[in-house]
Design a protein around this motif. Sequence first.
Motif, PDB file in Angstrom:
ATOM      1  N   MET A   1       0.850  -1.181   0.000  1.00  0.00           N
ATOM      2  CA  MET A   1       0.000   0.000   0.000  1.00  0.00           C
ATOM      3  C   MET A   1       0.893   1.241   0.000  1.00  0.00           C
ATOM      4  O   MET A   1       1.798   1.351   0.835  1.00  0.00           O
ATOM      5  CB  MET A   1      -0.907  -0.005   1.233  1.00  0.00           C
TER       6      MET A   1
ATOM      7  N   ASN B   1       0.313   5.448  -0.265  1.00  0.00           N
ATOM      8  CA  ASN B   1      -0.612   6.589  -0.346  1.00  0.00           C
ATOM      9  C   ASN B   1      -2.056   6.148  -0.617  1.00  0.00           C
ATOM     10  O   ASN B   1      -2.754   6.746  -1.437  1.00  0.00           O
ATOM     11  CB  ASN B   1      -0.163   7.586  -1.412  1.00  0.00           C
TER      12      ASN B   1
ATOM     13  N   GLN C   1      -3.100   3.541  -2.152  1.00  0.00           N
ATOM     14  CA  GLN C   1      -3.257   2.762  -3.375  1.00  0.00           C
ATOM     15  C   GLN C   1      -2.478   1.454  -3.260  1.00  0.00           C
ATOM     16  O   GLN C   1      -1.370   1.436  -2.721  1.00  0.00           O
ATOM     17  CB  GLN C   1      -2.714   3.542  -4.589  1.00  0.00           C
TER      18      GLN C   1
ATOM     19  N   VAL D   1      -0.156  -1.103  -4.857  1.00  0.00           N
ATOM     20  CA  VAL D   1       0.823  -1.104  -5.942  1.00  0.00           C
ATOM     21  C   VAL D   1       1.648  -2.383  -5.865  1.00  0.00           C
ATOM     22  O   VAL D   1       1.648  -3.084  -4.852  1.00  0.00           O
ATOM     23  CB  VAL D   1       1.750   0.135  -5.888  1.00  0.00           C
TER      24      VAL D   1
ATOM     25  N   LEU E   1      -8.740  -2.836  -8.117  1.00  0.00           N
ATOM     26  CA  LEU E   1      -7.868  -2.407  -7.013  1.00  0.00           C
ATOM     27  C   LEU E   1      -6.425  -2.895  -7.146  1.00  0.00           C
ATOM     28  O   LEU E   1      -5.499  -2.216  -6.722  1.00  0.00           O
ATOM     29  CB  LEU E   1      -8.417  -2.917  -5.672  1.00  0.00           C
TER      30      LEU E   1
END
Length: 105
Positions: free
Chosen positions: A12, A14, A16, A18, A80
Amino acid sequence: MMQRHLPMGYKMVNGQIVINEETVGIIIRIFEGYISGKSLKVIAAEMTASGVLTPNKKPIWNHGTVGKILNNVKYQGDALYPKIINSEVFKKAQERRGSVERTLG
């Protein structure tokens, strides 16, 4: 309900999800090894011998941990999760798992 832990290969940043460059190679290695013919136990033994920690940060892998990674549809990417494994590779892994289960069953 939000899951507590992200699947191995993600992190994770910020808010988001990734790709985690430190662990994404492990996921790719597992899928490639499996579709090339290695068993879950062989892959687990290789991960343990390489000193790779499991998703739960344990030093010893087992076939169940490898199997859970191979079954995780999130690695194909969705709204996501970024794609780590393309759909064709994921499908090949699932087909092999099905044929191995039929052979053993």
